[in-house]
Enzyme design. Sequence first.
Site, PDB file in Angstrom:
ATOM      1  N   GLU A   1     -49.047  62.762 -31.043  1.00 47.65           N
ATOM      2  CA  GLU A   1     -48.243  61.758 -30.320  1.00 47.65           C
ATOM      3  C   GLU A   1     -47.733  62.326 -28.995  1.00 47.65           C
ATOM      4  OE1 GLU A   1     -45.745  60.874 -33.672  1.00 47.65           O
ATOM      5  OE2 GLU A   1     -47.503  60.034 -34.669  1.00 47.65           O
TER       6      GLU A   1
ATOM      7  N   GLY B   1     -50.664  57.920 -39.937  1.00 50.97           N
ATOM      8  CA  GLY B   1     -50.014  56.611 -40.032  1.00 50.97           C
ATOM      9  C   GLY B   1     -50.948  55.472 -40.382  1.00 50.97           C
TER      10      GLY B   1
ATOM     11  N   ASN C   1     -42.213  65.763 -40.987  1.00 45.47           N
ATOM     12  CA  ASN C   1     -41.988  65.407 -39.575  1.00 45.47           C
ATOM     13  C   ASN C   1     -41.367  64.019 -39.540  1.00 45.47           C
ATOM     14  OD1 ASN C   1     -42.086  64.761 -36.875  1.00 45.47           O
ATOM     15  ND2 ASN C   1     -44.327  64.776 -36.721  1.00 45.47           N
TER      16      ASN C   1
ATOM     17  N   GLU D   1     -54.359  67.721 -38.148  1.00 41.25           N
ATOM     18  CA  GLU D   1     -54.025  66.314 -38.369  1.00 41.25           C
ATOM     19  C   GLU D   1     -55.042  65.433 -37.653  1.00 41.25           C
ATOM     20  OE1 GLU D   1     -49.612  65.686 -39.276  1.00 41.25           O
ATOM     21  OE2 GLU D   1     -49.708  65.948 -37.115  1.00 41.25           O
TER      22      GLU D   1
ATOM     23  N   HIS E   1     -48.209  67.974 -31.126  1.00 41.26           N
ATOM     24  CA  HIS E   1     -48.483  66.848 -32.030  1.00 41.26           C
ATOM     25  C   HIS E   1     -49.305  65.796 -31.281  1.00 41.26           C
ATOM     26  CE1 HIS E   1     -47.914  63.357 -34.578  1.00 41.26           C
ATOM     27  NE2 HIS E   1     -47.639  64.209 -35.544  1.00 41.26           N
TER      28      HIS E   1
ATOM     29  N   SER F   1     -51.410  60.736 -43.435  1.00 45.40           N
ATOM     30  CA  SER F   1     -51.325  59.865 -44.611  1.00 45.40           C
ATOM     31  C   SER F   1     -51.265  60.647 -45.930  1.00 45.40           C
ATOM     32  CB  SER F   1     -52.489  58.857 -44.624  1.00 45.40           C
ATOM     33  OG  SER F   1     -52.404  58.003 -43.486  1.00 45.40           O
TER      34      SER F   1
HETATM   35  P1  13P Z   1     -48.255  60.228 -41.552  1.00 41.07           P
HETATM   36  O1  13P Z   1     -47.980  61.103 -42.744  1.00 41.07           O
HETATM   37  O2  13P Z   1     -47.276  59.110 -41.408  1.00 41.07           O
HETATM   38  O3  13P Z   1     -49.689  59.790 -41.504  1.00 41.07           O
HETATM   39  O4  13P Z   1     -48.005  61.137 -40.249  1.00 41.07           O
HETATM   40  C1  13P Z   1     -48.597  62.376 -40.181  1.00 41.07           C
HETATM   41  C2  13P Z   1     -48.015  63.093 -39.038  1.00 41.07           C
HETATM   42  O5  13P Z   1     -48.219  62.739 -37.890  1.00 41.07           O
HETATM   43  C3  13P Z   1     -47.154  64.241 -39.323  1.00 41.07           C
HETATM   44  O6  13P Z   1     -46.924  65.005 -38.192  1.00 41.07           O
END
Ligand code: 13P
Length: 268
Positions: free
Chosen positions: A112, A186, A18, A180, A110, A226
């Site tokens: 976000e 992140g 992603n 997730e 997601h 992560s």
């Molecule tokens: P990271 O791998 O940067 O933690 O992000 C995960 C993510 O949100 C993938 O959709």
Amino acid sequence: MADSVTQKPTRTPLIAGNWKMNLDHLQAIAFVQKLAWTLKDAQHDFGSVEVAVFPPFTDLRSVQTLVNADDLPLAFGGQDISQHDSGAYTGEVSGAFLAALDTAYVLIGHSERRQYHGETDEIVAAKTAAAHRHDIVPIICIGETAEDLEAHGPAAVPVAQLRAALEGAATGKEIVVAYEPVWAIGSGQAATSEQAQQVCAALRALLVEVLGADAAAATRILYGGSVKSGNIAGFMRETDVDGALVGGASLQLEEFASIVRYQKHVGT
Ligand code: 13P
């Protein structure tokens, strides 16, 4: 913990990158070309691990052209989809447009999108239905915040989110689930593989309940948050983890290629 990944023969592992809001279309072309070369040089067996990238919308046509022209063994998908098919929805992207670009997958819900764009479980279900209307496989993203974890334990919130999303799924059509944990995204603080397995097992139990045993056994559940080359093999050893949704590390070519080739780390 499963002894080896060979215990999951019926589900082809999926490693998905992603990109979030990174890489314009020119950068995307360069990245996808290099990724394909790197994996080819490493003699990656694309039959054994499926690889997909999720670029921004403005990159999709370029990625499609490249993948089709060079017959690259890479899938690609959108990072979002409108719940509507057409009309006065400024800024939205229809599943019909994604399907016209050979988009195999689309990320839905997601964290976000849930956090910054107010996506509710109802919207996630409607977007799941939209993906299926256009024969695009929805990758339904779910996961608990640190506060949810504290208040409800590890599996309750992701299971409830998945149950709600499945309301929109069409009977008999493929879905992918991406677990997730929000606190792991992140942050550099991935879940342990045991934590991921615990939640993914609960998610699969829900899939058995809602979709039936056969569909549940065929559905891939990814872990995200992560993921790096150093921890991917541990996740992939787990019985109910069938791949990864990778954010930051998917933008680093060698690191992402190394995650895709996780089988070389299995046993290390
Ligand atoms: P990271 O791998 O940067 O933690 O992000 C995960 C993510 O949100 C993938 O959709």
